[in-house]
Design an enzyme around this catalytic site. Sequence first.
Site, PDB file in Angstrom:
ATOM      1  N   LYS A 155      35.642  24.331  -1.338  1.00  0.00           N
ATOM      2  CA  LYS A 155      36.392  25.588  -1.380  1.00  0.00           C
ATOM      3  C   LYS A 155      37.880  25.367  -1.220  1.00  0.00           C
ATOM      4  O   LYS A 155      38.662  26.272  -1.464  1.00  0.00           O
ATOM      5  CB  LYS A 155      35.863  26.592  -0.358  1.00  0.00           C
ATOM      6  CG  LYS A 155      35.875  26.187   1.106  1.00  0.00           C
ATOM      7  CD  LYS A 155      35.370  27.383   1.926  1.00  0.00           C
ATOM      8  CE  LYS A 155      34.701  27.095   3.224  1.00  0.00           C
ATOM      9  NZ  LYS A 155      35.381  26.235   4.160  1.00  0.00           N
ATOM     10  N   LYS A 215      31.737  16.639  -4.526  1.00  0.00           N
ATOM     11  CA  LYS A 215      31.210  17.903  -4.008  1.00  0.00           C
ATOM     12  C   LYS A 215      32.101  19.081  -4.428  1.00  0.00           C
ATOM     13  O   LYS A 215      33.316  18.932  -4.467  1.00  0.00           O
ATOM     14  CB  LYS A 215      31.197  17.788  -2.473  1.00  0.00           C
ATOM     15  CG  LYS A 215      30.521  18.913  -1.752  1.00  0.00           C
ATOM     16  CD  LYS A 215      30.815  18.870  -0.258  1.00  0.00           C
ATOM     17  CE  LYS A 215      32.212  19.394   0.049  1.00  0.00           C
ATOM     18  NZ  LYS A 215      32.455  19.777   1.441  1.00  0.00           N
ATOM     19  N   LYS A 269      39.343  13.797   5.024  1.00  0.00           N
ATOM     20  CA  LYS A 269      40.363  14.838   5.259  1.00  0.00           C
ATOM     21  C   LYS A 269      41.698  14.229   5.648  1.00  0.00           C
ATOM     22  O   LYS A 269      42.748  14.779   5.325  1.00  0.00           O
ATOM     23  CB  LYS A 269      39.889  15.820   6.327  1.00  0.00           C
ATOM     24  CG  LYS A 269      38.784  16.716   5.820  1.00  0.00           C
ATOM     25  CD  LYS A 269      38.948  18.151   6.276  1.00  0.00           C
ATOM     26  CE  LYS A 269      37.987  19.045   5.509  1.00  0.00           C
ATOM     27  NZ  LYS A 269      37.495  20.161   6.285  1.00  0.00           N
TER      28      LYS A 269
END
Length: 329
Positions: A198, A195, A112
């Site tokens: 969203k 992955k 992140k």
Amino acid sequence: MKKVILSGSTATGDLTIGNYIGAIGNWKNLQTEYDCFYMVADLHALTVKQDPKVLRERRLSFFAQYIALGLDPEKNTLFMQSDVHQHAELSWVLTCLTPMGFLNRMTQFKDKSAQHAKNINAGLYTYPILMAADILLYRADLVPVGEDQKQHLELCRDIVGFFDHNYGEGILKLPEPYIGKQGARIMSLQDPTRKMSKSDENPKSFVSILDPLKKIQKKIKGAVTDSGSEIIFNPEVNPGISNLITIYSSFSGKAISQIEKEYAGKMYGHLKVDLADLVCATLDPVQKKYNELMNDQSALVQFMSAGALAASERAQKTLNDVYCAVGIR
Ligand code: TYM
């Protein structure tokens, strides 16, 4: 007494079929056997930059999607994380017990902070401690999550160890992860080695629960597949088609081996067409229920305040015990 479950999803991006297959579908299956607490993790969403107006709408939308996807507000405690102030309070106590070295290992922090290089804030770093507080407040026995949250769960278990060592055992409960055997890591439709996320910038990489059905058809038919042609499950060799087989299996309830048999000798396109129809047939009633709920938000608001009350009651008991143990009560 039923065993207790806690889980949640961060209010960022759009809930996807990855969230459903890896987590929310399991939450639904566990809702009668366990005493379940499911929350919309809105405080977690603040670790990345948010437009306040969008976040305000998304909190409510996620809550409605939980119900539309089959979480019964009468059977479960459904709530908004920020409505239960004890999360932030316990998080602080645990922050003071967690060595930075343990946070440095978190792969999601590394990913992140690469993704949000201009906003590497301290919340992004301490996020797994807030997640541990979420779980420990409810004395949860089990935490149903997808594969990507496994490391955070391990940290949560380590934190229980630090607490026990300093203040004695039995105040916090050691939780177990619950990770489904299949579907714990649904991959991106555009890059099946990553992955499905969203918050992916490329909306073609995921199917969101609220995508219009026509769009879902397009996204699944346009999924990147491998150079082979046989419909065989082997994620190492054929990650693209294997991902579609997993999604098919999860939505149909059919075993992977049965799907392989049914599609022997057929082309990738056949599976894509059938999968697109299957996903649409599953999400169509979910979307209808969602629209009903959003059209009468008074029911949603009632569920939300009942959930907050029940969650706070349980959370406060744990927080009292923790405050007594550490010496601030
Ligand atoms: P979040 O919001 O990223 O995802 C919600 C749940 O969906 C699972 N998931 C997936 N499963 C399979 N395939 C995928 N592609 C996929 N993408 C997401 C996640 O593993 C998760 O179970 N930190 C958490 C939210 C959270 C939480 C908690 C979870 C906050 N506090 C306490 C459990 C307990 C998160 O960001 O999940």
